[in-house]
Design a protein around this motif. Structure first.
Motif, PDB file in Angstrom:
ATOM      1  N   GLN A   1       0.967  -1.270  -0.045  1.00 13.88           N
ATOM      2  CA  GLN A   1      -0.090   0.079  -0.008  1.00 13.88           C
ATOM      3  C   GLN A   1       0.880   1.079  -0.005  1.00 13.88           C
ATOM      4  OE1 GLN A   1      -3.343   0.177  -0.556  1.00 13.88           O
ATOM      5  NE2 GLN A   1      -3.256   2.490  -0.372  1.00 13.88           N
ATOM      6  N   ARG A   2       1.943   1.444   0.874  1.00 13.34           N
ATOM      7  CA  ARG A   2       2.852   2.474   0.899  1.00 13.34           C
ATOM      8  C   ARG A   2       3.549   2.643  -0.546  1.00 13.34           C
ATOM      9  NH1 ARG A   2       6.799   1.883   3.761  1.00 13.34           N
ATOM     10  NH2 ARG A   2       6.597  -0.287   4.358  1.00 13.34           N
ATOM     11  N   ASP A   3       3.815   1.566  -1.017  1.00  9.36           N
ATOM     12  CA  ASP A   3       4.467   1.651  -2.539  1.00  9.36           C
ATOM     13  C   ASP A   3       3.597   2.318  -3.507  1.00  9.36           C
ATOM     14  OD1 ASP A   3       6.368   0.674  -4.707  1.00  9.36           O
ATOM     15  OD2 ASP A   3       4.602  -0.086  -5.455  1.00  9.36           O
ATOM     16  N   LYS A   4       2.142   2.139  -3.453  1.00  8.09           N
ATOM     17  CA  LYS A   4       1.264   2.578  -4.268  1.00  8.09           C
ATOM     18  C   LYS A   4       1.196   4.255  -3.840  1.00  8.09           C
ATOM     19  CE  LYS A   4      -1.413  -1.591  -4.925  1.00  8.09           C
ATOM     20  NZ  LYS A   4      -2.684  -2.093  -4.899  1.00  8.09           N
ATOM     21  N   GLU A   5       1.302   4.522  -2.694  1.00 12.95           N
ATOM     22  CA  GLU A   5       0.808   5.911  -2.432  1.00 12.95           C
ATOM     23  C   GLU A   5       2.074   6.793  -2.585  1.00 12.95           C
ATOM     24  OE1 GLU A   5      -0.229   5.389   1.651  1.00 12.95           O
ATOM     25  OE2 GLU A   5      -2.119   4.492   1.298  1.00 12.95           O
ATOM     26  N   GLY A   6       3.316   6.358  -2.324  1.00 16.43           N
ATOM     27  CA  GLY A   6       4.686   6.932  -2.447  1.00 16.43           C
ATOM     28  C   GLY A   6       4.497   7.887  -1.199  1.00 16.43           C
ATOM     29  N   GLY A   7       5.264   9.023  -1.344  1.00 21.42           N
ATOM     30  CA  GLY A   7       5.395   9.946  -0.330  1.00 21.42           C
ATOM     31  C   GLY A   7       6.508   9.572   0.796  1.00 21.42           C
ATOM     32  N   THR A   8       6.407  10.072   2.085  1.00 18.69           N
ATOM     33  CA  THR A   8       7.411   9.770   2.990  1.00 18.69           C
ATOM     34  C   THR A   8       6.957   8.900   4.081  1.00 18.69           C
ATOM     35  OG1 THR A   8       8.132  12.089   2.770  1.00 18.69           O
ATOM     36  CG2 THR A   8       8.863  11.065   4.658  1.00 18.69           C
TER      37      THR A   8
ATOM     38  N   MET B   1       4.638 -18.401 -10.225  1.00 15.00           N
ATOM     39  CA  MET B   1       3.127 -18.054  -9.525  1.00 15.00           C
ATOM     40  C   MET B   1       2.205 -18.171 -10.317  1.00 15.00           C
ATOM     41  SD  MET B   1       4.444 -15.286  -6.927  1.00 15.00           S
ATOM     42  CE  MET B   1       5.271 -13.892  -8.389  1.00 15.00           C
ATOM     43  N   GLY B   2       2.269 -17.758 -11.617  1.00 13.98           N
ATOM     44  CA  GLY B   2       1.330 -17.924 -12.609  1.00 13.98           C
ATOM     45  C   GLY B   2       0.476 -16.307 -12.826  1.00 13.98           C
ATOM     46  N   ALA B   3      -0.542 -16.474 -13.814  1.00 18.12           N
ATOM     47  CA  ALA B   3      -0.975 -15.353 -14.135  1.00 18.12           C
ATOM     48  C   ALA B   3      -1.883 -14.423 -13.012  1.00 18.12           C
ATOM     49  CB  ALA B   3      -2.244 -15.536 -15.212  1.00 18.12           C
ATOM     50  N   ARG B   4      -2.490 -15.086 -12.132  1.00 14.36           N
ATOM     51  CA  ARG B   4      -3.189 -14.465 -10.883  1.00 14.36           C
ATOM     52  C   ARG B   4      -2.199 -13.589 -10.010  1.00 14.36           C
ATOM     53  NH1 ARG B   4      -6.005 -19.253 -11.670  1.00 14.36           N
ATOM     54  NH2 ARG B   4      -8.217 -19.076 -11.698  1.00 14.36           N
ATOM     55  N   ALA B   5      -0.884 -13.962  -9.980  1.00 14.83           N
ATOM     56  CA  ALA B   5      -0.050 -13.273  -9.261  1.00 14.83           C
ATOM     57  C   ALA B   5       0.272 -11.909  -9.765  1.00 14.83           C
ATOM     58  CB  ALA B   5       1.141 -13.837  -8.979  1.00 14.83           C
ATOM     59  N   THR B   6      -0.228 -11.617 -10.963  1.00 12.18           N
ATOM     60  CA  THR B   6       0.065 -10.152 -11.505  1.00 12.18           C
ATOM     61  C   THR B   6      -1.052  -9.333 -10.869  1.00 12.18           C
ATOM     62  OG1 THR B   6      -1.376 -10.671 -13.435  1.00 12.18           O
ATOM     63  CG2 THR B   6       0.943 -11.128 -13.515  1.00 12.18           C
ATOM     64  N   SER B   7      -2.137  -9.603 -10.078  1.00 12.17           N
ATOM     65  CA  SER B   7      -2.906  -8.811  -9.516  1.00 12.17           C
ATOM     66  C   SER B   7      -2.335  -7.809  -8.547  1.00 12.17           C
ATOM     67  CB  SER B   7      -4.085  -9.575  -8.699  1.00 12.17           C
ATOM     68  OG  SER B   7      -4.705  -8.616  -7.830  1.00 12.17           O
ATOM     69  N   SER B   8      -2.576  -6.485  -8.906  1.00 10.21           N
ATOM     70  CA  SER B   8      -2.032  -5.305  -8.190  1.00 10.21           C
ATOM     71  C   SER B   8      -2.157  -5.287  -6.502  1.00 10.21           C
ATOM     72  CB  SER B   8      -2.406  -4.040  -8.503  1.00 10.21           C
ATOM     73  OG  SER B   8      -4.042  -3.877  -8.248  1.00 10.21           O
ATOM     74  N   LYS B   9      -2.943  -6.095  -6.187  1.00  5.47           N
ATOM     75  CA  LYS B   9      -3.173  -6.385  -4.906  1.00  5.47           C
ATOM     76  C   LYS B   9      -1.972  -7.028  -4.092  1.00  5.47           C
ATOM     77  CE  LYS B   9      -5.856 -10.582  -4.797  1.00  5.47           C
ATOM     78  NZ  LYS B   9      -7.086 -11.295  -4.273  1.00  5.47           N
ATOM     79  N   TYR B  10      -1.372  -7.761  -4.858  1.00  5.62           N
ATOM     80  CA  TYR B  10      -0.169  -8.577  -4.238  1.00  5.62           C
ATOM     81  C   TYR B  10       0.983  -7.346  -4.143  1.00  5.62           C
ATOM     82  CZ  TYR B  10      -3.015 -12.762  -4.699  1.00  5.62           C
ATOM     83  OH  TYR B  10      -4.088 -13.552  -4.788  1.00  5.62           O
TER      84      TYR B  10
END
Length: 391
Positions: free
Chosen positions: A26-33, A341-350
């Motif tokens: 989640q922090r990776d998606k948000e960026g910031g400090t 891991m396969g195709a499902r592992a590309t989901s952004s939630k992981y």
């Protein structure tokens, strides 16, 4: 034969890495400090790991710092970067300052658990300093200022307005006229705060100016590039370890075998098993070279001002080779984990892609091609790398 006891600092680092992992995606998606996580590091005492005991530190070695960098990188390469670069900046007075500056900044950091930031990109001549009897007044801005947000002390650089000569200094980040711009928005290392710092009539006091940055009175003062390449190598190989670990957990619990494979579990598929064997072998090979380079770095650090040009050159080549190997291996592993891991592992939630994005971002900042030229020229022609900003 007794069981080896893990050093306390590594236990603390591993516990922190697990806490980082909880919201790393989640922090990776948000960026910031990552203010909360940076404060955890402050509270842990790990910011004084390298400081000699006589100055209030733990008296650790560079190899100890780099082990922590690798541990953090397993879950969060951005925080690993911030931690490693804290020390890269912190040792500037040791390498290029006076004995008084070295003591002052080491003791200050150890006493207050200060976090160091960087705004000294040497190739960007965009800060100009005007020397006066009271010190230097600097104006301009610097990009790639990793760790500047939420830092306590800031390593800065400038070029003299009359001579063009390169200078470095250490100032409090809170110094009047310093403005941290939150404009870092790259695909990887998204919480390193590696954006812009603006300086508007900022005073640098005489005792804050370092006398011999990068090249000066000693060979020892030229090893900053060796330290930065070692930190990056550990970020690369630590990221590879984290990617492998998360991929293994996913394969064993979530991955589905291909419908014609004849097995009921993905972890039982022979080609998947072989791929993991290949990936782990490559990881171990790169890790061994990185650890060998770490030991050599410990040696040249211990030499201090007695370091010779030959010793520096041999260490520089080994570190460059380790950096290249770690970078290539990490890029390969963080890409190929999706095969197991396969195709499902590309989901952004992981957020598994963050490992590759982080490594790819860093490897572009210090190109492999030029490190390989240094290594090859040394091996083929016996020519050691010339000390410079990146060699």
């Amino acid at each position: 034969m007794g069981v080896a006891i893990e050093p306390i600092y590594l236990t603390v680092a591993a516990e922190l890495a697990e806490r980082f992992r909880e919201d790393a995606v989640q922090r990776d998606k948000e960026g910031g400090t990552p203010k909360i996580q940076r404060d955890w590091i402050r509270e842990s005492g790990l910011l004084k790991l390298l400081i000699p005991e006589e100055y209030g530190g733990d008296g650790g070695r560079w190899s100890d710092v780099l082990k922590v960098v690798r541990e953090f990188s397993r879950s969060d390469a951005a925080l690993a970067h911030l931690y490693g670069y804290h020390f890269l900046c912190m040792v500037a007075p040791h390498l290029a300052g006076t004995e008084e500056q070295k003591r002052y900044f080491y003791e200050l950091t150890a006493r207050h658990h200060y976090f160091w930031g960087n705004s000294s990109n040497p190739l960007e001549k965009s800060i100009i300093g005007k020397h006066t009897t009271r010190g230097v007044v600097v104006n301009g801005s610097k990009s790639f200022s990793s760790g500047s947000p939420d830092s306590d002390l800031l390593a800065i650089s400038w070029n003299d307005e009359e001579t063009g000569e390169y200078y470095e200094g250490i100032i409090p980040t809170s110094r009047e006229g310093v403005r941290i711009v939150d404009d870092w928005d790259n695909m990887g290392q998204r919480q390193t705060g590696s954006g812009t710092v603006v300086f508007a009539n900022v005073w640098v006091k005489p005792n804050e100016i370092l006398e011999r940055p990068y090249s000066g009175q000693t060979v020892f003062s030229t090893i900053i590039p060796l330290l930065s390449q070692s930190i990056l190598a550990s970020i690369f190989i630590g990221s590879a370890a984290g990617a492998l670990e998360e991929a293994r957990a996913y394969t064993k619990t979530h991955a589905k075998p291909w419908y014609t494979s004849g097995v009921e579990q993905a972890s039982a598929e022979p080609s998947t098993i072989a791929r993991y064997g290949d990936l782990w072998t490559d990881y171990q090979s790169a890790l061994s070279l990185v650890e060998k380079a770490d030991r050599e770095l410990d040696y040249i650090w211990s030499k201090d001002i007695d370091l010779t040009e030959k010793e520096r050159g041999e260490c520089a080549v080994l570190i460059a080779a380790a950096n290249v190997k770690a970078g290539k291996t990490a890029l390969d592993i963080t890409n190929r984990i999706f095969e197991v891991m396969g195709a499902r592992a590309t989901s952004s939630k992981y957020g598994f892609d963050r490992f590759w994005r982080n490594v790819r971002t860093h490897t572009l900042h210090n190109p492999t091609e030029f490190k390989l030229r240094s290594v090859g020229n040394w091996y083929l022609n016996g020519v050691s790398p010339l000390p410079g900003f990146y060699s």
